[in-house]
Design a protein around this motif. Sequence first.
Motif, mmCIF file in Angstrom:
data_model
loop_
_atom_site.group_PDB
_atom_site.id
_atom_site.type_symbol
_atom_site.label_atom_id
_atom_site.label_comp_id
_atom_site.label_asym_id
_atom_site.label_seq_id
_atom_site.Cartn_x
_atom_site.Cartn_y
_atom_site.Cartn_z
ATOM 1 N N PHE A 21 0.848 -1.183 0.000
ATOM 2 C CA PHE A 21 0.000 0.000 0.000
ATOM 3 C C PHE A 21 0.889 1.240 0.000
ATOM 4 N N LYS A 22 1.148 1.779 -1.156
ATOM 5 C CA LYS A 22 2.016 2.950 -1.267
ATOM 6 C C LYS A 22 1.259 4.226 -0.917
ATOM 7 N N ALA A 23 1.954 5.129 -0.253
ATOM 8 C CA ALA A 23 1.362 6.434 0.054
ATOM 9 C C ALA A 23 1.740 7.471 -1.001
ATOM 10 N N TYR A 24 2.853 7.251 -1.683
ATOM 11 C CA TYR A 24 3.286 8.174 -2.732
ATOM 12 C C TYR A 24 4.374 7.514 -3.582
ATOM 13 N N GLN A 25 4.597 8.084 -4.747
ATOM 14 C CA GLN A 25 5.707 7.655 -5.595
ATOM 15 C C GLN A 25 6.142 8.823 -6.478
ATOM 16 N N PHE A 26 7.443 9.102 -6.501
ATOM 17 C CA PHE A 26 7.986 10.126 -7.390
ATOM 18 C C PHE A 26 8.509 9.481 -8.671
ATOM 19 N N TYR A 27 8.300 10.178 -9.786
ATOM 20 C CA TYR A 27 8.859 9.774 -11.078
ATOM 21 C C TYR A 27 9.602 10.958 -11.686
ATOM 22 N N ASP A 28 10.629 10.662 -12.479
ATOM 23 C CA ASP A 28 11.290 11.748 -13.197
ATOM 24 C C ASP A 28 10.558 12.010 -14.511
ATOM 25 N N LYS A 29 11.102 12.915 -15.318
ATOM 26 C CA LYS A 29 10.451 13.330 -16.562
ATOM 27 C C LYS A 29 10.278 12.167 -17.538
ATOM 28 N N LYS A 30 11.206 11.199 -17.455
ATOM 29 C CA LYS A 30 11.178 10.072 -18.380
ATOM 30 C C LYS A 30 10.336 8.900 -17.880
ATOM 31 N N ASN A 60 0.666 15.230 0.526
ATOM 32 C CA ASN A 60 1.342 16.287 -0.235
ATOM 33 C C ASN A 60 2.031 17.261 0.723
ATOM 34 N N HIS A 61 1.305 17.681 1.747
ATOM 35 C CA HIS A 61 1.849 18.639 2.719
ATOM 36 C C HIS A 61 2.951 18.000 3.567
ATOM 37 N N TRP A 62 2.758 16.756 3.941
ATOM 38 C CA TRP A 62 3.778 16.050 4.735
ATOM 39 C C TRP A 62 5.082 15.937 3.937
ATOM 40 N N LEU A 63 4.963 15.621 2.661
ATOM 41 C CA LEU A 63 6.154 15.508 1.812
ATOM 42 C C LEU A 63 6.831 16.857 1.616
ATOM 43 N N GLN A 64 6.056 17.919 1.524
ATOM 44 C CA GLN A 64 6.662 19.255 1.425
ATOM 45 C C GLN A 64 7.560 19.520 2.635
ATOM 46 N N LEU A 65 7.055 19.186 3.811
ATOM 47 C CA LEU A 65 7.828 19.404 5.023
ATOM 48 C C LEU A 65 9.067 18.512 5.070
ATOM 49 N N LYS A 66 8.888 17.220 4.805
ATOM 50 C CA LYS A 66 10.009 16.276 4.905
ATOM 51 C C LYS A 66 11.105 16.574 3.885
ATOM 52 N N ILE A 67 10.708 16.928 2.671
ATOM 53 C CA ILE A 67 11.705 17.225 1.637
ATOM 54 C C ILE A 67 12.399 18.555 1.929
ATOM 55 N N THR A 68 11.648 19.505 2.482
ATOM 56 C CA THR A 68 12.272 20.776 2.895
ATOM 57 C C THR A 68 13.309 20.534 3.988
ATOM 58 N N GLU A 69 12.974 19.704 4.957
ATOM 59 C CA GLU A 69 13.921 19.373 6.035
ATOM 60 C C GLU A 69 15.179 18.708 5.473
ATOM 61 N N ALA A 70 14.980 17.764 4.551
ATOM 62 C CA ALA A 70 16.114 17.045 3.959
ATOM 63 C C ALA A 70 16.959 17.970 3.080
ATOM 64 N N LEU A 71 16.286 18.866 2.373
ATOM 65 C CA LEU A 71 16.985 19.813 1.507
ATOM 66 C C LEU A 71 17.802 20.802 2.340
ATOM 67 N N ASN A 116 -6.761 26.142 6.330
ATOM 68 C CA ASN A 116 -5.979 24.937 6.637
ATOM 69 C C ASN A 116 -4.538 25.275 7.032
ATOM 70 N N TYR A 117 -4.297 26.530 7.376
ATOM 71 C CA TYR A 117 -2.945 26.928 7.807
ATOM 72 C C TYR A 117 -2.441 26.096 8.990
ATOM 73 N N PRO A 118 -3.237 25.907 10.053
ATOM 74 C CA PRO A 118 -2.699 25.191 11.232
ATOM 75 C C PRO A 118 -2.184 23.793 10.928
ATOM 76 N N THR A 119 -2.881 23.062 10.061
ATOM 77 C CA THR A 119 -2.469 21.675 9.769
ATOM 78 C C THR A 119 -1.461 21.585 8.636
ATOM 79 N N ASP A 120 -1.562 22.480 7.629
ATOM 80 C CA ASP A 120 -0.833 22.274 6.384
ATOM 81 C C ASP A 120 0.351 23.209 6.143
#
Length: 290
Positions: A21-30, A60-71, A116-120
Motif C-alpha cells: 500500500f504505497k502512500a506516494y511515488q515520485f517519477y522523473d520526466k522520463k 502532499n503537505h507532509w512531503l513538502q515538510l520532509k523534503i524541505t527538512e532534507a533539503l 488549513n494553515y494550522p495543519t498544512d
Amino acid sequence: MKNIFIAILLAGFCSLSAQDFKAYQFYDKKGKEVKTDKLVKELAEYDVVFFGENHNSSINHWLQLKITEALYQKKNGQLILGAEMFERDNQPQLDQYLNGKFDAKTFKDSARLWNNYPTDYKPLVDFAKDKKLSFVATNIPRRYASQTSKEGLESLNKLSDKEKTYIAQLPIKVTLDTPGYPEMKKMMGDHAEGTKVMNFISAQATKDATMAESILKNFKQGRTFIHYNGNYHSKEFGGIYWYIKQKNPNLKMAVISVFEAEDLELKIPAKDYIPTDFNLIIPADMTKTF
C-alpha cells in the motif's frame, strides 16, 4: 478437503498481506521511479524549486515538510522558503512571527491565513522560524486579483503607489502562449464573453506574475528557493515558472507536479499526464485535510 480449504484461505491471506500500500511515488520526466534521497540530491542543484500541491492533500503537505527538512540538511541551511498562501502585504506580520515578536495567536489575528494553515502550512513556517530561514509571502493580495477578474487588468493602473508595491510591475503581460491559460479559456466554455474570459485569465496572471517577481526579488545566488504553490501555478512549466523564464532564463528551475492515481501501485496515470521535472503520484483516496 478441510486441509485444501485452509490452504486456499492461507494463500489468499498471503496474497493480501503481500500487497504494497504505497502512500506516494515520485517519477522523473522520463517516467523512471525516483527515491526521495536521490530527489533531494538533485533538487539541491537547482536555484528555484516549485513544489506543486493539491491544497487538501495530507500526504502532499507532509512531503513538502520532509523534503524541505532534507533539503535544508543537503544545502547546509542555504535555503529560502516562499508560498502562494501568504500575500505580499502580510510580509511584515509573517516576519514578526518568524523573529518571535508575534506569538501564534497574534499572527493568526493579524494576517489573512488560509483555513488549513494550522495543519498544512504552520509546520513549514515553524521550520523556517526554528532554523532562522527567510519565508517570503509571494502572492498578490486577493482583493487585487478579484478586482482584475471583475474590472480588467487596466483597473490596476488606478491603484496608489503603495498598493502597486504589492503586485508585479505593471503592465503585466497576459498571453495564451502561457501553458495552462488556454486550458482556463476552454474551462470557461465557448459561450463565455471574450472580455470576461480574458479578465478571468488576467486575474490568474496577476498572481503568477507577482509570485514570479517575489521569487526573483528574494532569490540569492548559492541558495535554493523552494516555493509551495497550487499545482496549477506551475504545471506544464506554465504560470510562475513561465513568468520567471521571461525575466531570467538563466535560472535553473525544477517543477514538482502532483497527480492522483486510482491503482494501489501508483503507476503513472494514463490520462491527463503531462510530466514536469519530477512528478508526485498520490492515491486518489488519500486523506484530505478539508
